[in-house]
Design a protein around this motif. Sequence first.
Motif, short mmCIF file in Angstrom:
data_model
loop_
_atom_site.label_atom_id
_atom_site.label_comp_id
_atom_site.label_asym_id
_atom_site.label_seq_id
_atom_site.Cartn_x
_atom_site.Cartn_y
_atom_site.Cartn_z
N TYR A 48 0.87 -1.02 -0.15
CA TYR A 48 -0.06 -0.24 -0.07
C TYR A 48 0.96 1.18 -0.09
CZ TYR A 48 -4.35 -2.48 1.20
OH TYR A 48 -5.51 -3.06 1.24
N LEU A 49 2.04 1.26 0.69
CA LEU A 49 2.63 2.30 0.66
C LEU A 49 3.30 2.96 -0.63
CD1 LEU A 49 4.87 1.32 3.99
CD2 LEU A 49 2.66 2.75 3.90
N PRO A 62 -7.21 10.87 -2.06
CA PRO A 62 -7.38 10.16 -1.08
C PRO A 62 -8.39 8.84 -0.93
CG PRO A 62 -6.62 12.15 -0.24
CD PRO A 62 -7.31 12.38 -1.38
N ALA A 63 -9.66 9.22 -1.09
CA ALA A 63 -10.84 8.41 -0.91
C ALA A 63 -10.74 7.50 -2.15
CB ALA A 63 -12.25 9.07 -0.91
N ASP A 64 -10.22 7.63 -3.25
CA ASP A 64 -10.14 6.99 -4.51
C ASP A 64 -8.93 6.14 -4.55
OD1 ASP A 64 -12.55 8.00 -5.72
OD2 ASP A 64 -11.59 9.48 -6.57
N VAL A 65 -7.92 6.69 -3.85
CA VAL A 65 -6.78 5.68 -3.56
C VAL A 65 -7.01 4.57 -2.83
CG1 VAL A 65 -4.26 5.47 -2.54
CG2 VAL A 65 -5.12 7.81 -4.06
N ALA A 71 -9.65 -2.85 -3.19
CA ALA A 71 -10.56 -3.37 -4.10
C ALA A 71 -9.92 -4.58 -4.70
CB ALA A 71 -10.88 -2.59 -5.39
N MET A 72 -8.61 -4.75 -4.82
CA MET A 72 -7.72 -5.83 -5.32
C MET A 72 -7.02 -6.52 -4.29
SD MET A 72 -8.70 -5.40 -8.70
CE MET A 72 -7.44 -6.53 -9.25
N ASP A 73 -7.44 -6.23 -3.10
CA ASP A 73 -6.65 -6.98 -2.10
C ASP A 73 -7.62 -8.14 -1.17
OD1 ASP A 73 -5.28 -7.75 0.27
OD2 ASP A 73 -5.07 -5.64 0.90
N THR A 92 -10.02 7.24 5.34
CA THR A 92 -9.48 6.26 6.37
C THR A 92 -10.36 5.13 6.04
OG1 THR A 92 -9.24 5.64 8.79
CG2 THR A 92 -11.24 6.70 8.10
N TYR A 93 -9.70 3.68 6.25
CA TYR A 93 -10.46 2.57 5.94
C TYR A 93 -10.23 1.57 7.18
CZ TYR A 93 -11.30 -2.16 3.94
OH TYR A 93 -11.69 -3.42 3.73
#
Length: 272
Positions: A48-49, A62-65, A71-73, A92-93
């Motif tokens: 992710y970094l 950021p929200a789209d990042v 999504a692919m994790d 934040t998630y």
Amino acid sequence: MTFSIVARSGEAFGVAVASKFLAVGAVVPAAEAGAGAVATQAAANLRYLPQGLALLRTGVQPADVVAGLVAMDRDRAHRQLGIVGSQGLGATYTGEECLDWAGGTAGDGYAIQGNILTGPEVIEAMESAWLSLPDVAFDRRLLAALEAGDAAGGDRRGRQSAALYVVAPGAGYGGGSDVACDLRVDDHADPVAELRRLLDVHELLFGKPDPDALLELSGDLKEEVENLVTARGHASLEVWAGVENLENRLVPGKIDPVVLACLRNGHAHDEA
């Protein structure tokens, strides 16, 4: 197992984090001048970094990042993530299988998140501290938010490590990098308090002198300084300052009161 804040202030980005985890600063934070900052935690995904910073660098919000990364994790249910970019809201998630208590909050230029916490009061205290200190230096403001979370209960398993990472254009040592601050407490009984001590030392050694506080290096003061330098076994103030890592605080023809106090005490770290 961790609580963190990622934030922006002007052109600076930073991450402050603490955990019952060895060397949390080697895992959670990343930031890049001109792009943003990222924190990966819970079952941290270190991919992710660089991926997050690459997306921020291209202007993705950021929200789209966050949406793109998780999504692919396939293990996203166990992940926690905080991101800020060069403008707008942070994001934040918290995956639904992160261990209780887990959650986060975000606002203009910040995101705060934590897992295995004593409760939501940790996040609430961090946000309150962050929002209440808009005029405090950025690194100190990040640390204050971390301290508030720690005081509110922090990681419910205990304490072990903490870190503070700040970047801004040309803010590194001698202007040779963008890393303004990279402090880590890897294994300590009270890591957030130790992080404050390290930040105090960092400010002492690498902070810039206050132009309004500088003293004219002349007359009796000049003689005192020369005598003290000689007594310390050095040929000049410049040589002594280099030995003590205080060269950034030297100003021709003047002396920083911080430098003078260190010289009188005999050692820079006695002031920290």
